[in-house]
Scaffold this motif. Structure first.
Motif, short mmCIF file in Angstrom:
data_model
loop_
_atom_site.label_atom_id
_atom_site.label_comp_id
_atom_site.label_asym_id
_atom_site.label_seq_id
_atom_site.Cartn_x
_atom_site.Cartn_y
_atom_site.Cartn_z
N SER A 183 0.80 -1.23 0.00
CA SER A 183 0.00 0.00 0.00
C SER A 183 0.83 1.27 0.00
O SER A 183 0.41 2.28 -0.56
N PHE A 184 1.97 1.26 0.67
CA PHE A 184 2.72 2.51 0.87
C PHE A 184 4.00 2.54 0.03
O PHE A 184 4.35 3.57 -0.52
N GLY A 185 4.70 1.43 -0.01
CA GLY A 185 5.99 1.39 -0.69
C GLY A 185 5.87 0.87 -2.11
O GLY A 185 4.78 0.80 -2.68
N GLU A 186 7.03 0.51 -2.67
CA GLU A 186 7.08 -0.02 -4.03
C GLU A 186 7.21 -1.54 -4.03
O GLU A 186 6.79 -2.20 -4.96
N VAL A 187 7.84 -2.05 -2.98
CA VAL A 187 8.10 -3.48 -2.90
C VAL A 187 8.02 -3.90 -1.43
O VAL A 187 8.29 -3.08 -0.54
N GLY A 188 7.62 -5.13 -1.19
CA GLY A 188 7.46 -5.55 0.20
C GLY A 188 7.64 -7.04 0.38
O GLY A 188 7.91 -7.78 -0.57
N ILE A 189 7.48 -7.47 1.63
CA ILE A 189 7.54 -8.91 1.96
C ILE A 189 6.13 -9.34 2.34
O ILE A 189 5.47 -8.68 3.13
N LYS A 190 5.72 -10.46 1.80
CA LYS A 190 4.39 -11.00 2.11
C LYS A 190 4.54 -12.36 2.79
O LYS A 190 5.36 -13.18 2.34
N ALA A 191 3.77 -12.58 3.85
CA ALA A 191 3.80 -13.87 4.55
C ALA A 191 3.06 -14.90 3.71
O ALA A 191 1.99 -14.61 3.19
N MET A 192 3.63 -16.09 3.57
CA MET A 192 2.98 -17.15 2.80
C MET A 192 2.43 -18.24 3.72
O MET A 192 1.82 -19.20 3.26
N GLU A 193 2.70 -18.14 5.00
CA GLU A 193 2.11 -19.07 5.96
C GLU A 193 1.87 -18.31 7.26
O GLU A 193 2.36 -17.20 7.43
N HIS A 194 1.09 -18.92 8.15
CA HIS A 194 0.79 -18.22 9.38
C HIS A 194 1.89 -18.42 10.41
O HIS A 194 2.69 -19.36 10.33
N GLY A 195 1.97 -17.51 11.36
CA GLY A 195 2.99 -17.64 12.40
C GLY A 195 2.91 -16.49 13.37
O GLY A 195 2.11 -15.56 13.21
N LYS A 196 3.73 -16.61 14.40
CA LYS A 196 3.79 -15.58 15.43
C LYS A 196 5.18 -14.94 15.37
O LYS A 196 6.17 -15.61 15.65
N PRO A 217 -1.40 -15.93 6.42
CA PRO A 217 -0.87 -15.92 5.06
C PRO A 217 -1.45 -14.79 4.23
O PRO A 217 -2.66 -14.55 4.29
N GLY A 218 -0.60 -14.11 3.50
CA GLY A 218 -1.04 -13.00 2.66
C GLY A 218 -0.73 -11.64 3.24
O GLY A 218 -0.77 -10.65 2.53
N ARG A 219 -0.40 -11.61 4.51
CA ARG A 219 -0.15 -10.32 5.17
C ARG A 219 1.16 -9.71 4.67
O ARG A 219 2.19 -10.41 4.62
N VAL A 220 1.14 -8.44 4.36
CA VAL A 220 2.37 -7.75 3.98
C VAL A 220 3.07 -7.29 5.26
O VAL A 220 2.43 -6.65 6.11
N LEU A 221 4.34 -7.65 5.41
CA LEU A 221 5.04 -7.41 6.67
C LEU A 221 5.87 -6.12 6.63
O LEU A 221 5.85 -5.33 7.57
N TYR A 222 6.62 -5.94 5.55
CA TYR A 222 7.48 -4.75 5.40
C TYR A 222 7.29 -4.18 4.00
O TYR A 222 7.01 -4.93 3.06
N PRO A 276 10.69 -16.34 10.98
CA PRO A 276 10.49 -17.78 11.16
C PRO A 276 9.45 -18.39 10.24
O PRO A 276 9.10 -19.56 10.40
N ILE A 277 8.91 -17.61 9.30
CA ILE A 277 7.86 -18.15 8.42
C ILE A 277 8.29 -17.97 6.96
O ILE A 277 9.18 -17.18 6.65
N LYS A 278 7.59 -18.74 6.09
CA LYS A 278 7.88 -18.65 4.67
C LYS A 278 7.30 -17.33 4.14
O LYS A 278 6.14 -17.01 4.42
N THR A 279 8.10 -16.60 3.40
CA THR A 279 7.65 -15.30 2.88
C THR A 279 8.08 -15.16 1.42
O THR A 279 8.89 -15.95 0.94
N LYS A 280 7.52 -14.14 0.75
CA LYS A 280 7.98 -13.86 -0.61
C LYS A 280 7.97 -12.35 -0.85
O LYS A 280 7.29 -11.61 -0.12
#
Lengths: 198, 137
Positions: free
Chosen positions: B28-41, B99-104, B126-130
């Motif tokens: 939403s804010f930047g140009e590129v980010g990290i998205k979570a592909m699985e759930h985690g804490k 899963p699906g949440r944008v982290l950074y 600790p989770i799979k991201t892309k």
């Protein structure tokens, strides 16, 4: 002259979560067609042609939406108004088509593309794009695919505001306050030190 | 490190992380980010480690957004203590990620630099991201 594209869709009677999920299993995307006159037609479309069309049109290129009804195909000039995507998979889950009146002015958001290397950047400044999209008002067939801004003459601490943009004929930017679209930010040494420590 | 200033209750039940993220799932804010592909804490330490990895790589310039906040307390019982006698003491904070949440997100740096910075950050999580790039219209 823009390429005239078309997309065939079928009206659907099945509505709701379960029916839409069954459609998605068959690689169909549930969607809706609506226009300013109050028409609402739930439709479904194959995913692959929709994806290919979306790559070409974006959200600002008018195309012919062919709705294959029982009375024969109806062609309606439309825009892809909204696309919902799956959170993790590269799939479209829902699409909105907005039927446009070709003689009536519409408001759409158009992406901003920056060209050239600014003078201020050569002198050590940093080019900042404040707005990725700008809202314009024009006839549907005149909607530009993008707004290109040449920043070559931009000095340090200078901005190009939305009122300064050179837009194609018949296209008008919509704004209340004259906001900056792109600028060159020249950081002082003190600011640099502050940024480096964080 | 990130932590809430004030909370209504000191401890919280674990809950479950079912289904994908419905909000905060696009850049939403930047140009590129990290998205979570699985759930985690993600603990506040992990979030901070990833942030530091990004900041050290992009050096200066650019802007970084952290799209998650560790607002769930972690509790722990002391070592060699029998079960029972109530819930343990709060020891930290975590962010519940679906899963699906944008982290950074990053904006204002070269795409190659941004992607490398995000890759370094991904190794801290600790989770799979892309890596995901903002979709332009």
């Amino acid at each position: 002259m823009k390429e005239q594209l078309s997309l065939a869709v079928k009206p659907r009677s099945a509505k709701g979560k379960g029916a839409c999920r069954r459609m998605r299993v068959e690689s169909l995307v549930p969607g809706i067609f609506y226009d300013s006159k109050g028409t609402n037609i739930p439709v479904m479309v194959s995913e692959l042609p929709l994806t290919k069309l979306r790559e070409k049109t974006g959200s600002s290129h008018v195309f012919d939406l062919v709705i294959e009804t029982e009375d024969g195909p109806q062609t309606r000039p439309s825009l892809i108004w909204n696309v919902q995507r799956h959170p993790t998979k590269p799939r479209i889950t829902h699409v909105d088509f907005y039927g446009v009146d070709l003689d009536k002015v519409i408001r759409v958001s158009v992406p901003v593309v920056v060209t050239g290397k600014a003078k201020g950047v050569v002198l050590g400044g940093k080019l900042e794009i404040f707005r990725d999209m700008i809202e314009v008002e024009c006839l549907p067939l005149s909607v530009p695919d993008q707004v290109t801004i040449d920043v070559t003459q931009l000095d340090p601490n200078e901005n190009i505001s939305v009122a300064d943009l050179v837009l194609p004929e018949g296209v008008k930017a919509v704004f209340d306050d004259d906001y900056a679209v792109v600028g060159v930010v020249y950081e002082t040494e003190e600011e640099d030190k502050g940024a480096a420590t964080s | 490190m990130l932590a809430p200033n004030k909370t209504k209750f000191r401890k919280m039940q674990k809950g479950r992380l079912r289904g994908p993220a419905t909000r905060g799932a696009s850049v939403s804010f930047g140009e590129v980010g990290i998205k979570a592909m699985e759930h985690g804490k993600l603990t506040s330490q992990q979030i901070e480690a990833a942030r530091v990895a990004i900041m050290r790589h992009i050096k200066r310039g650019g802007k970084v957004w952290i799209r998650i906040f560790p607002d769930h307390p972690i509790t722990e019982k002391p070592a060699e203590v029998r079960q029972g006698k109530g819930k343990g003491a709060p020891v930290g904070w975590y962010a519940a990620v679906k899963p699906g949440r944008v982290l950074y997100e990053i904006k204002g740096v070269d795409m190659d630099v941004a992607k490398t910075a995000l890759t370094r950050a991904m190794h801290k999580l600790p989770i799979k991201t892309k890596i995901v790039v903002k979709e332009v219209a």
